[in-house]
Design an enzyme around this catalytic site. Structure first.
Site, short mmCIF file in Angstrom:
data_model
loop_
_atom_site.label_atom_id
_atom_site.label_comp_id
_atom_site.label_asym_id
_atom_site.label_seq_id
_atom_site.Cartn_x
_atom_site.Cartn_y
_atom_site.Cartn_z
CB CYS A 125 -0.94 -0.01 1.20
SG CYS A 125 -0.09 -0.03 2.78
CB THR A 126 0.42 4.88 0.34
OG1 THR A 126 -0.72 4.78 -0.50
CG2 THR A 126 1.22 6.11 -0.01
#
Ligand SMILES: [Zn+2]
Ligand SMILES: [Zn+2]
Length: 310
Positions: free
Chosen positions: A199-200
C-alpha cells in the site's frame, strides 16, 4: 462576499509564512496498545509546539498514524521525539515523501480516532512478528521477477489507476472494509503463490497481512514502508524501479509522480491522460474521477452527460 475575502486573506498569510521554510513530509505509523490516548495526544501536542510541524496525527487504542510536514532543520529532532515518547515507538515505521513540497499541509491536527485506518471491523489481527515478513527493495525486485509470485495492491481504485506495480492484482472495492472482506476469496486462487502485499506507506498491509495469516495463507509478505519505502530504497541503491506512474497522497497535492509512465485513463473517452483527479461538478454526484482536457471542455467538469444535463 465579505466572509470569502477574510478566508482567502488568511490562507494567503499562511502561504506566505510557510513558503520560505524548506520542509520534509514524513509519514509515521505503529500499531501498539495505547491505553491512554488523551495523554499521548497531550504529550505530542506539547512536544511539537515549538517545531512548526504541520499535518495530521491520528491516535487510537490500536496505535498511531501521522503524516506531517516538518522544517528540514528539525527532521532528526522530530524523529527522535516520536521514538522516545513511548517505549513501543522506539521502532516506529518512518517514511519520507518523494517530492518535498512546502504546501502539503496548512495546519496541524491531532485527533483521537476509533481506528487508524477506518475499516469498521473489530478484531482484525495485527501480528506482533509481522516485521519478519517485511521485504526490502532488493527482495521486492527479486520477487517481482519471480513467476511464482503475485503482487497485491491494498489501496483504493483511484490510487491504483494512476500508478501501480505492473500487473499487480487490484481488489476492486469502495472502502478498506470491503477490501478486507473480499481479501480471502480474491486471493484463494493464488494461495500457493508468494503473495506480496503493498500500500502507500505500509499501514494498511499490516491488517491485510494479519487477516491472511489468520486464514492460513503461508507465503505472504509485505513491502517495508510500502511504495514510499520501496521508492526511497530503489533511489538510494540505484535499483530498477518496478512501480510505475504516480502515487496518490492524502494532502493538498493529491499525487506525486514516481516515473514518467502514464497509466491513468480518462473516464469519458478512455484515452491515457496525465490529468489529476477531480470531483464531478454536480455536488450530489461528487464522484472522484479522471478527465482529459478535451473531455473537461466537452463535459464542463461533470463526470457524465447525465450529471451535465441534470
Ligand atoms: Zn477524455
Ligand atoms: Zn457526476
Amino acid at each position: 462576499m465579505k466572509k470569502k475575502n477574510i478566508i482567502s486573506n488568511k490562507i494567503l498569510k499562511i502561504i506566505c509564512l510557510h513558503n520560505y521554510t524548506k520542509r520534509t513530509i514524513i509519514s509515521l505509523y505503529k500499531y501498539f496498545n495505547v491505553f491512554y490516548p488523551k495523554e499521548l495526544l497531550n504529550d505530542i501536542q506539547i512536544g511539537l509546539k515549538k517545531y512548526d510541524v504541520l499535518g495530521r496525527i491520528y491516535i487510537a487504542n490500536e496505535g498511531i498514524n501521522a503524516q506531517i510536514s516538518v522544517p528540514d532543520s528539525y527532521v532528526n529532532k522530530i524523529m527522535s521525539f516520536f521514538k522516545k515518547i513511548n517505549i513501543n515507538l522506539c521502532n516506529i515505521n518512518i517514511n519520507f515523501s518523494i517530492e518535498n513540497k512546502s504546501m502539503a499541509f496548512w495546519k496541524l491536527q491531532i485527533k483521537i480516532r476509533k481506528q487508524l485506518v477506518a475499516n469498521n471491523i473489530d478484531n482484525v489481527p495485527i501480528l506482533k512478528n509481522s516485521s519478519k515478513y517485511y521485504l526490502n527493495a532488493f527482495q521486492v525486485n527479486k520477487l517481482f521477477l519471480d513467476s511464482k509470485s503475485i503482487f497485491v495492491d491494498i489501496r483504493n481504485h483511484y490510487e491504483y489507476e494512476i500508478g501501480h506495480f505492473y500487473q499487480a492484482l487490484e481488489i476492486p472495492s469502495k472502502t478498506f472494509r470491503e477490501q478486507l472482506d473480499m481479501l480471502k476469496e480474491t486471493l484463494l486462487p493464488y494461495k500457493n503463490k508468494k503473495i506480496v502485499l503493498y500500500c502507500t506507506g505500509g499501514i494498511r498491509c499490516e491488517k491485510a497481512f494479519g487477516l491472511l495469516k489468520k486464514y492460513k495463507f503461508k507465503n505472504v509478505y509485505q513491502i517495508y514502508g510500502g511504495i514510499l519505502g520501496y521508492i526511497n530504497q530503489t533511489q538510494k541503491y540505484s535499483l530498477p524501479m518496478y512501480f510505475k506512474g504516480k502515487i496518490f497522497v492524502f494532502d493538498n497535492r493529491l499525487a506525486e509522480r514516481v516515473t514518467n509512465d502514464i497509466l491513468s485513463k480518462c473516464r469519458n473517452c478512455n484515452q491515457l491522460t496525465d490529468s489529476i483527479h477531480i470531483n464531478c461538478a454536480y455536488h450530489r454526484c461528487h464522484r472522484l474521477f479522471i478527465q482529459c482536457k478535451n473531455c473537461s471542455k466537452k463535459f464542463n467538469f461533470y463526470c457524465s452527460t447525465k450529471c451535465l444535463n441534470i
